[in-house]
Design an enzyme around this catalytic site. Structure first.
Site, mmCIF file in Angstrom:
data_model
loop_
_atom_site.group_PDB
_atom_site.id
_atom_site.type_symbol
_atom_site.label_atom_id
_atom_site.label_comp_id
_atom_site.label_asym_id
_atom_site.label_seq_id
_atom_site.Cartn_x
_atom_site.Cartn_y
_atom_site.Cartn_z
ATOM 1 N N ASN A 7 0.872 -1.167 0.000
ATOM 2 C CA ASN A 7 0.000 0.000 0.000
ATOM 3 C C ASN A 7 0.911 1.219 0.000
ATOM 4 O O ASN A 7 1.468 1.592 1.029
ATOM 5 C CB ASN A 7 -0.897 -0.030 1.248
ATOM 6 C CG ASN A 7 -1.873 1.132 1.280
ATOM 7 O OD1 ASN A 7 -1.830 2.020 0.435
ATOM 8 N ND2 ASN A 7 -2.744 1.119 2.267
ATOM 9 N N ARG A 94 -2.623 -2.189 -3.410
ATOM 10 C CA ARG A 94 -3.864 -1.471 -3.150
ATOM 11 C C ARG A 94 -3.862 -0.219 -4.031
ATOM 12 O O ARG A 94 -2.928 0.585 -3.985
ATOM 13 C CB ARG A 94 -3.936 -1.057 -1.689
ATOM 14 C CG ARG A 94 -5.175 -0.251 -1.435
ATOM 15 C CD ARG A 94 -5.086 0.485 -0.126
ATOM 16 N NE ARG A 94 -6.347 1.169 0.118
ATOM 17 C CZ ARG A 94 -6.428 2.332 0.740
ATOM 18 N NH1 ARG A 94 -5.338 2.942 1.161
ATOM 19 N NH2 ARG A 94 -7.598 2.886 0.947
ATOM 20 N N ARG A 244 -12.812 14.704 8.157
ATOM 21 C CA ARG A 244 -13.652 15.036 7.000
ATOM 22 C C ARG A 244 -15.085 15.308 7.442
ATOM 23 O O ARG A 244 -15.598 14.659 8.346
ATOM 24 C CB ARG A 244 -13.673 13.889 5.991
ATOM 25 C CG ARG A 244 -12.350 13.606 5.343
ATOM 26 C CD ARG A 244 -12.526 12.627 4.172
ATOM 27 N NE ARG A 244 -11.246 12.124 3.726
ATOM 28 C CZ ARG A 244 -10.911 10.826 3.751
ATOM 29 N NH1 ARG A 244 -11.762 9.916 4.165
ATOM 30 N NH2 ARG A 244 -9.727 10.456 3.324
ATOM 31 N N GLU A 387 -7.710 -5.892 5.525
ATOM 32 C CA GLU A 387 -7.660 -5.530 4.108
ATOM 33 C C GLU A 387 -6.484 -6.179 3.397
ATOM 34 O O GLU A 387 -6.591 -6.590 2.243
ATOM 35 C CB GLU A 387 -7.605 -3.998 3.968
ATOM 36 C CG GLU A 387 -8.925 -3.361 4.352
ATOM 37 C CD GLU A 387 -8.840 -1.863 4.578
ATOM 38 O OE1 GLU A 387 -8.353 -1.456 5.658
ATOM 39 O OE2 GLU A 387 -9.249 -1.102 3.702
#
Ligand code: ADP
Length: 402
Positions: A7, A94, A244, A387
């Site tokens: 990643n 990823r 966010r 993941e």
């Protein structure tokens, strides 16, 4: 098969080496501060039940230098697990944005790389470093099959009425502005786990998944296929997150620009980096917010209430999207660890079939567990996400079927 999962971020590379099909983790590590004066690699090797960690400090000019050092560590006499880079059979990367082009995990070809580059405007902070990771992995592990696992791919099964925005058609036709959704690897992984816990084939399950990390998103998953998700064109939409805003009336953006004189760059930074939990409380880690709540801090209480209420609203929305729900799954940093968020998110949903068991919910969960009351219509699970393992599994799957 030895499968390395990578990643690559703008200044970091996370990696994990698996032996499959045993699903054994051989090593894991993090390359940090690439391009800065002082870089660092933290590398952990697992042998039997033992874990041994070494740290290497020193400048890492670029991703190539970082990955070359990772390869050296993998082959190191003391902490290595392979004798030659050629022992790596596959590398699973990823990749954040696969647009409409990639609805599945894909073996990387020059055309795939061009497509990832072309999609960079959709994920300007992620696709370029993801591509860099691919390019250097091709050099460092030339014998390995390189595979791209896209964060968006899982959500490509959404129907148009879920993925289209009600804005002029040409914005979709010409610019592909639509909902894409993210965290696909995690939503799929926990859906599969949940189906196992339900004792049903995935194809026969309806599941709501809540991935609550620094970034957070939820998905409605029918028969193992995503039919709706809370993130949108970008990861900014949906739930309230660490920094966010999540869902916001777009007129606020117009107001910020026209009345407050903010530039697009300032607005982008404000909504992505200075909003969410940090916007309300000044900190983005839920642990700090829970501690402040316990001490009676009103803004922390407001933030926790907002954060949990948004999750609850999406649970309601996805019950409506799915009709019948077998399981609700909490995962990622907050979902796995915060009994308080899980409790608040499920509060008052008894009439919708969601009933938590207070005692089962208590505490941080390191393993998949059921936390619903015996008479809850919907099963409620906490399932630690993985993941990297999902990327490794999918990588091996496409390599084998190639
Ligand atoms: P990322 O999206 O960076 O992968 P994670 O899934 O690791 O994030 O989630 C990180 C977040 O999880 C932290 O910012 C923190 O808010 C939350 N978290 C971690 N541990 C706990 C805990 N014990 N209690 C509450 N929240 C926690």
């Amino acid at each position: 098969m030895k499968t390395l999962v990578i990643n690559a971020g703008s200044s970091s590379i996370k990696y994990k080496l698996f032996e499959l099909p045993a699903e054994r983790v051989l090593t894991t590590g993090l390359v940090e501060r690439i391009g800065e004066t002082s870089g660092r690699i933290v590398h952990t090797v697992f042998k039997g039940d033992d874990a041994h960690t070494v740290t290497r400090d020193g400048a890492l000019k670029d991703h190539r230098a970082g990955l070359q050092q990772v390869a050296e560590l993998l082959m190191d006499a003391e902490v290595g697990v392979i004798a030659d880079a050629a022992e790596i059979d596959a590398v699973g990367h990823r990749v954040v944005h696969g647009g409409e082009q990639f609805s599945a995990t894909t073996i990387i070809t020059p055309a795939v790389k061009t497509a990832i580059e072309r999609l960079a405007p959709f994920a300007p902070l992620h696709n370029p470093p993801n591509l860099q990771g691919i390019t250097v992995a091709e050099e460092v592990f030339p014998n390995a099959v390189q595979v791209a696992v896209f964060d968006t791919a899982f959500h490509q099964t959404m129907p148009p009425h879920a993925y289209r925005y009600a804005i002029p058609n040409h914005l979709y036709d010409d610019h592909r502005i639509r909902v894409y959704g993210f965290h696909g690897t995690s939503h799929l992984y926990v859906s599969r786990q949940a189906a196992e816990m339900l004792g049903k084939p995935l194809a026969e399950t309806n599941i709501i998944t809540a991935h609550l990390g620094n970034g957070a998103s939820m998905a409605a998953v029918a028969g193992g296929r995503s039919v709706d998700t809370s993130m949108g064109f970008s990861p900014l939409a949906g739930l309230m997150m660490g920094s966010r805003s999540g869902d916001l009336d777009p007129a606020v953006v117009y107001f910020l620009g026209t009345k407050l004189g903010k530039s697009f760059a300032e607005i982008d930074r404000m909504l992505n980096k200075e909003s969410g939990l940090i916007g309300i409380t000044g900190v983005n880690d839920l642990r700090d917010i829970e501690a402040r709540c316990a001490a009676g801090d009103e803004l922390a209480e407001l933030a926790l209430a907002m954060y949990s209420y948004r999750i609850r609203k999406y649970i309601g929305a996805y019950i409506a999207a799915l009709g019948r729900v077998d399981a609700l799954v909490f995962t990622a940093g907050v979902g796995e660890n915060s009994d308080e968020v899980r409790r608040r998110a499920c509060e008052g949903l008894e009439n919708l079939g969601i009933k938590l068991d207070a005692a089962r919910n208590i505490g941080r969960k390191k393993e998949a567990v059921a936390i619903h009351a015996d008479d809850s219509l919907v099963k409620i699970f906490v399932i630690p996400t993985n993941e990297e393992l999902e990327i490794a599994r999918q990588t091996v799957e496409v390599v084998k079927s190639a």
